[in-house]
Design an enzyme around this catalytic site. Structure first.
Site, PDB file in Angstrom:
ATOM      1  CG  ASN A   9      68.778 -52.916  37.932  1.00 12.23           C
ATOM      2  OD1 ASN A   9      68.905 -51.994  37.126  1.00 12.23           O
ATOM      3  ND2 ASN A   9      69.789 -53.681  38.310  1.00 12.23           N
ATOM      4  CE  LYS A  11      70.214 -56.459  36.024  1.00 16.47           C
ATOM      5  NZ  LYS A  11      70.829 -57.769  36.179  1.00 16.47           N
ATOM      6  CG  HIS A  96      73.880 -54.206  39.980  1.00 17.07           C
ATOM      7  ND1 HIS A  96      74.432 -55.128  39.108  1.00 17.07           N
ATOM      8  CD2 HIS A  96      72.621 -54.619  40.243  1.00 17.07           C
ATOM      9  CE1 HIS A  96      73.508 -56.054  38.861  1.00 17.07           C
ATOM     10  NE2 HIS A  96      72.411 -55.777  39.533  1.00 17.07           N
ATOM     11  CD  GLU A  98      74.242 -56.760  35.844  1.00 23.31           C
ATOM     12  OE1 GLU A  98      73.728 -55.667  35.542  1.00 23.31           O
ATOM     13  OE2 GLU A  98      73.579 -57.814  35.964  1.00 23.31           O
ATOM     14  CD  GLU A 165      70.677 -57.423  43.176  1.00 15.75           C
ATOM     15  OE1 GLU A 165      69.539 -57.563  42.740  1.00 15.75           O
ATOM     16  OE2 GLU A 165      71.588 -56.853  42.563  1.00 15.75           O
ATOM     17  N   GLY A 171      70.293 -63.128  37.015  1.00 13.11           N
ATOM     18  CA  GLY A 171      70.111 -63.383  35.590  1.00 13.11           C
ATOM     19  C   GLY A 171      70.310 -64.833  35.186  1.00 13.11           C
ATOM     20  CB  SER A 204      66.688 -65.647  39.379  1.00 14.46           C
ATOM     21  OG  SER A 204      67.794 -65.643  38.494  1.00 14.46           O
TER      22      SER A 204
HETATM   23  P1  PGA Z   1      67.741 -60.585  37.770  1.00  8.16           P
HETATM   24  O1  PGA Z   1      68.669 -59.349  38.165  1.00  8.16           O
HETATM   25  O2  PGA Z   1      66.415 -60.375  38.461  1.00  8.16           O
HETATM   26  O3  PGA Z   1      67.621 -60.511  36.271  1.00  8.16           O
HETATM   27  O4  PGA Z   1      68.422 -61.816  38.254  1.00  8.16           O
HETATM   28  C1  PGA Z   1      68.650 -58.821  39.466  1.00  8.16           C
HETATM   29  C2  PGA Z   1      69.593 -57.654  39.559  1.00  8.16           C
HETATM   30  O5  PGA Z   1      70.661 -57.680  38.935  1.00  8.16           O
HETATM   31  O6  PGA Z   1      69.300 -56.666  40.275  1.00  8.16           O
END
Ligand code: PGA
Length: 241
Positions: A9, A11, A96, A98, A165, A171, A204
């Site tokens: 992903n 983003k 997601h 976010e 998640e 992140g 992560s």
């Molecule tokens: P990350 O993000 O691997 O940077 O923690 C995962 C995601 O938001 O799908």
């Protein structure tokens, strides 16, 4: 049989030129990958066209990061299933954290997007997960159950991917313990009516923890943010042991 799906992903990262540069390095590194693993890149809308051309004939699948539930109309800034499908997109990330946190996504709007994706022949990757505060308050299961139940109203579970998640792990470098991710994914699986839904872990995921994550019996893949931006690192994740 549940499919193994490793999805990046991106983003809001990578211009068209940067996406091309990534593919130049990444494609050869996953050519020999076990064909039983689906490899997906969920790119920004603006990179989909050029990526679709470069991925012609490749085993790498293209994904998007959002879809609107209407087929067309006055929805400034949104994108329709037909627009994605025309670009060669096969997967789309929905709900997601976010989107939920910054753009007002709810279980109900996520549900509408999942249905719209399926109607267009795209496979939605529905994201669920609890915040740190919810986890600390012992609400992990109740939050997840609500997200799954509301997110999957009228949804065809044969054309579906779910990503667990935990928000506190996204992140932050603070990965959920593999056994704990496995446990929560088991809770999710018990809520489903179809036995073969692919359920990914996200948060992560890195080259140095993917082997342990994928060794868990309930975990069928990963949704990878930051670590999917680097071709070598993401290839190592795709080629987990
Ligand atoms: P990350 O993000 O691997 O940077 O923690 C995962 C995601 O938001 O799908």
């Amino acid at each position: 049989m549940r499919n193994i799906i490793i999805a990046g992903n991106w983003k809001m990262h990578k211009t068209q030129a940067e996406s091309q540069e990534f593919l130049q390095h990444f494609k050869p590194l996953v050519e020999e990958t076990n064909p039983g693993r689906e490899v997906v890149l969920c790119a920004p809308f603006t990179a989909l066209g050029t990526m679709s051309q470069s991925l012609h004939g490749s085993r790498i699948r293209l994904g998007a990061q959002n879809i609107h539930w209407e087929e067309q109309g006055a929805y400034t800034g949104e994108i329709s299933g037909a627009m994605l499908w025309e670009m060669g997109v096969q997967y789309v990330v929905v709900g997601h954290s976010e989107r939920r946190q910054y753009f007002g996504e709810t279980n109900e709007t996520a549900n509408l997007r999942v249905i719209a994706a399926q109607k267009q022949g795209l496979i939605p990757i529905l994201c669920v997960g609890e915040t740190k505060a919810q986890r600390d308050a012992g609400e992990t299961e109740s939050v997840i159950i609500q997200q799954i139940q509301r997110g999957l109203v009228n949804v065809d579970q044969t054309q579906l991917v779910i990503a667990y998640e935990p928000i506190w792990a996204i992140g932050t470098g603070d990965t959920c313990e593999a056994q704990e991710a496995n446990r929560v994914i088991g809770v999710i699986r018990a809520l489903l009516s179809h036995p073969d839904v692919t359920i990914q872990y996200g948060g992560s995921v890195k080259p140095d923890n993917i082997d342990e994550i994928m060794a868990q019996p309930e975990i069928d893949g990963a949704l990878v943010g930051g670590a999917s931006l680097d071709p070598q690192g993401f290839a190592r994740i795709v080629n987990y042991q």
